[in-house]
Design a protein around this motif. Structure first.
Motif, PDB file in Angstrom:
ATOM      1  N   THR A 116     -24.883 -10.511   7.921  1.00 27.23           N
ATOM      2  CA  THR A 116     -25.563 -11.628   6.950  1.00 27.23           C
ATOM      3  C   THR A 116     -26.886 -11.290   6.500  1.00 27.23           C
ATOM      4  N   CYS A 117     -26.740 -11.397   4.883  1.00 24.45           N
ATOM      5  CA  CYS A 117     -28.271 -11.389   4.351  1.00 24.45           C
ATOM      6  C   CYS A 117     -28.942 -12.516   4.666  1.00 24.45           C
ATOM      7  N   ALA A 165     -25.202 -20.783   2.287  1.00 25.18           N
ATOM      8  CA  ALA A 165     -24.721 -19.639   2.593  1.00 25.18           C
ATOM      9  C   ALA A 165     -24.399 -19.408   4.173  1.00 25.18           C
ATOM     10  N   TYR A 166     -25.292 -20.176   5.122  1.00 25.52           N
ATOM     11  CA  TYR A 166     -25.337 -19.887   6.374  1.00 25.52           C
ATOM     12  C   TYR A 166     -24.550 -20.885   7.079  1.00 25.52           C
ATOM     13  N   CYS A 202     -31.296  -3.752   4.436  1.00 30.17           N
ATOM     14  CA  CYS A 202     -30.145  -4.216   4.829  1.00 30.17           C
ATOM     15  C   CYS A 202     -29.348  -3.113   5.403  1.00 30.17           C
ATOM     16  N   HIS A 218     -19.595  -7.812   5.642  1.00 31.50           N
ATOM     17  CA  HIS A 218     -20.922  -8.212   5.435  1.00 31.50           C
ATOM     18  C   HIS A 218     -20.983  -9.517   4.418  1.00 31.50           C
ATOM     19  N   THR A 219     -21.668 -10.561   4.452  1.00 29.15           N
ATOM     20  CA  THR A 219     -21.620 -11.797   3.995  1.00 29.15           C
ATOM     21  C   THR A 219     -22.882 -12.002   3.179  1.00 29.15           C
ATOM     22  N   GLY A 220     -22.807 -12.763   2.256  1.00 28.26           N
ATOM     23  CA  GLY A 220     -24.133 -13.202   1.407  1.00 28.26           C
ATOM     24  C   GLY A 220     -23.502 -14.086   0.184  1.00 28.26           C
ATOM     25  N   HIS A 241     -25.925 -12.044  -4.796  1.00 27.82           N
ATOM     26  CA  HIS A 241     -26.051 -10.844  -4.424  1.00 27.82           C
ATOM     27  C   HIS A 241     -25.120  -9.664  -4.794  1.00 27.82           C
ATOM     28  N   HIS A 266     -26.046  -6.213  -3.374  1.00 25.04           N
ATOM     29  CA  HIS A 266     -24.942  -5.555  -2.629  1.00 25.04           C
ATOM     30  C   HIS A 266     -24.440  -4.173  -3.223  1.00 25.04           C
ATOM     31  N   HIS A 269     -18.265 -13.253  -0.097  1.00 29.28           N
ATOM     32  CA  HIS A 269     -19.439 -14.048  -0.818  1.00 29.28           C
ATOM     33  C   HIS A 269     -19.064 -15.614  -0.985  1.00 29.28           C
TER      34      HIS A 269
END
Length: 462
Positions: A28-29, A44-45, A220, A235-237, A241, A246, A267
């Motif tokens: 995760t970014c 996002a989190y 990243c 991969h999330t964000g 991004h 990304h 995303h």
């Protein structure tokens, strides 16, 4: 149970099939720790946490990595301007290290308050400089990067698949349509892997290219591979991004290793404020502490977020927060009623609700549908079995169902509302029902409800 997720890379829902059976690796970014995280950042989190919780509910073992960006994130997407950490240092008179430590600590406190599980690993960019240098060296050796007066840049034209995540067209960007043209670049959207530092730059390291510092995107890629391996699952964000950060991660990573690194890109959409963007100039750059100062517990914000699917924009208003707080209060009251009931519920009924819940969460995290199903379940005859099943569902929701207590929530009632309630009590004693009703309506217009009791009245927030 088979989780299906929307993969931004393929633009469709797909079954999530882990590289290693029973295990999921997820990157995760994380935050750039130059300023406090807003509620928009925190959405996002919450999404990241819901994804992890659904995977764990489904029996998966999750290794979650979230980076802490404490260097290299420039204020301009065109690789110009100050590093955000350095800019904050100049504005506050503190060192980047001091700022990063303070902001990181507050960020961790915020995610704890929101019941967001801490990632397995939270590496800092500044602790992984050697790994980044090795990636940049490899890209130079393979001909995907070039050196200029101000840094090392990745040549997007060397990667034919550039744009496969966002759909960006290189020819349309030829004249700098998206970002200002940096005169050192061969193509307007070539991006910095490494930046050469001015003598007075606050964060710089020795490298084969002199004293310098990393670009944002390389961090990243280097940390993702270091902590999750050369291939990992998710991969999330945020959607912001997709077109740059990304897209660049994919290009540099796949050219470095010669194969796809990430199987599923996921995303979350933006959080809007009053229908528009969050902005410091508009005074609506709200922090979690701002919500708490107005009387909203962090769990209320989490509940607010969970009522909109992660791929949909969510509109934050104070009225919406009031509605979330009222709904959460009613939900808790229902849970208490079920908790205290000795009645049993038929197993077939419980199994049916369990299936509906699991179908919802495994359909690209349709948590709003799962919450709606929960409300339907709570309308059944009161039963401890229902309460126990709700606690099981809360392993995904993380709404503190197990902490709900049978006690009244004290609210602060304005003096003018109390005065109206006292006037109404006098009217009722005089059997002036018309005046009593008028005063009830006036109290309601001010956002409160009044309930008559044996000893007088009780005021609650609507």
């Amino acid at each position: 149970m088979q989780l299906r997720v929307y993969n931004t890379l393929t633009r469709k829902k797909e079954e999530l099939i882990p590289i290693k059976p029973g295990q999921v690796s997820m990157y995760t970014c994380g935050p750039t720790v130059y300023k406090l995280a807003t509620i928009g950042n925190l959405r996002a989190y919450v999404f990241m946490d819901e994804l992890r919780r659904v995977l764990e509910y489904d029996g998966m073992k999750v290794k979650s990595v979230m980076n802490i960006t404490d260097v290299g994130h420039l204020v301009s997407d065109g690789d110009d301007g100050e590093d955000k950490m350095e800019k904050s240092a100049h504005e506050t008179g503190k060192t980047p290290l001091e700022i990063a430590a303070t902001i990181t600590a507050q960020f961790m406190s915020d995610i704890d308050a929101l019941n967001i599980k801490r990632p397995t690993v939270c590496p800092k960019a500044t602790d992984n400089i050697p790994e980044m240098i090795e990636v940049v060296k490899a890209l130079l050796d393979k001909g995907y990067a070039y050196e200029t007066e101000d840094g090392i840049y990745f040549s997007v034209e060397k990667f034919p698949e550039y744009g496969k995540l966002s759909g960006v067209n290189l020819e349309e960007q030829r004249h700098g349509a998206r970002v200002e043209v940096n005169s050192f670049k061969r193509h307007p959207i070539d991006f910095a892997l490494w930046k050469k530092a001015a003598p007075n730059h606050l964060q710089q390291w020795d490298s084969p290219w002199g004293r310098s510092f990393p670009g944002w995107h390389i961090e990243c890629t280097a940390m993702g591979v270091k902590y999750l391996g050369e291939r990992f699952d998710i991969h999330t964000g945020g959607v912001d991004h997709i077109p740059i950060h990304h897209e660049n991660e994919i290009a540099q990573g796949e050219c470095w290793l010669g194969h796809r690194i990430v199987n599923y890109w996921m995303h979350n959409e933006f959080l809007l404020v009053d229908g528009g963007k969050m902005s410091k100039s508009l005074g609506n750059n709200y922090l979690l502490s701002d919500l708490q100062a107005k009387g909203y517990a962090p769990v209320i914000f989490r509940y607010f977020c969970l009522n909109v699917q992660y791929r949909q924009k969510i509109n934050f208003t104070w009225d919406a927060m009031d509605a979330a707080m009222t709904a959460y209060g009613k939900l808790c009251a229902q849970l208490i009623a079920h908790k205290n009931s000795p009645v049993k519920t038929d197993k077939a009924v419980l199994d049916d609700f369990t299936k509906k819940f699991e179908d919802a969460i495994n359909d690209d995290l349709n948590v709003p549908l799962a919450i709606g199903m929960l409300w339907t379940m709570l309308k059944l005859p009161k039963s401890r079995d229902i309460y126990d099943l709700a606690l099981k569902f809360d392993k995904v929701f993380a709404l503190d169902f197990d902490k709900v207590k049978e006690e009244k929530v004290e609210i602060e009632v304005p003096d003018d509302v109390v005065a109206l309630a006292e006037e109404r009590l006098v009217a009722r004693k005089a059997k002036n029902w018309a005046e009593s009703d008028r005063l009830r309506n006036e109290i309601a217009e001010r956002g409160y409800a009044i309930k008559d009791t044996a000893t007088g009245y009780e005021i609650t927030k609507k």
